[in-house]
Design an enzyme around this catalytic site. Structure first.
Site: not given
Length: 182
Positions: A23, A28, A46-48, A59, A62, A72, A119, A132, A167-168
């Site tokens: 399937r 986990e 928090q999850d981003n 990206r 940071h 993270k 990162h 993350y 920005k980057d």
């Protein structure tokens, strides 16, 4: 879940147990108790989630300053990235050194990026989704970065002309960066 230490103290690669059958698979992706047993006790709050439509989106690099620095836990839901971590702890024996790891939907690896590290990642294929967890909320006044192609770092990115945010493109070199990690 298995943990692999990297040459940067505190930066770890996590490999979950994946159960395959006709399937699909089950795994986990996060279990606080199991991570604590491995010595990784973080309170993720928090999850981003990001989507990069094109390959070659970069990206980073940071980080957030203390007291709002973030740990993270990074993974890829779809696609693949070249994930980079740079040690920015001024008193560290590995200050300014970096590692790069491929995270993908197929290898299901996760990368733990502790406080004191910059990162960034570059997408390797189109339509890559990255998820993350962080243990501190976003803080605009503590948000900082380092230029992705700083020659002093010598990061071997998989692209020479990446797709960058405005920005980057404007982050300072490591030698000029605002850093408060000892």
């Amino acid at each position: 879940m298995e943990i692999q230490q990297t040459r940067l103290s505190g930066v770890s690669i996590l490999e979950p147990k994946v159960f395959l059958d006709p399937r699909g698979f089950f795994m986990e992706s996060y279990n606080q108790a199991k991570l604590s047993e491995l010595g990784l006790s973080y309170n993720f709050i928090q999850d981003n989630h990001s989507l990069s439509v094109e390959a070659g989106v970069l990206r980073g690099l940071h980080y957030q300053l203390n007291p709002k620095a973030q740990t993270k836990l990074v993974r890829v839901l779809r696609g693949a990235i070249y994930d980079v971590v740079v040690d920015i702890r001024k008193d560290s024996s590995t200050f300014g050194q970096w590692i790069g790891v491929i995270l993908s939907e197929s290898n299901k690896r996760q990368l733990l990026v502790p406080k004191g590290f910059a990162h960034g990642f570059c997408t390797l294929v189109p339509n890559t989704e990255v998820l993350y967890k962080v243990d501190e909320y976003y803080s605009p006044e503590n948000d900082r970065g380092i230029l992705w192609n700083d020659p002093a770092l010598g990061i071997d990115w998989p692209v020479s002309n990446p797709i960058l945010s405005e920005k980057d493109q404007k982050h300072p070199l490591l030698k000029d960066a605002d850093i408060n990690f000892e």
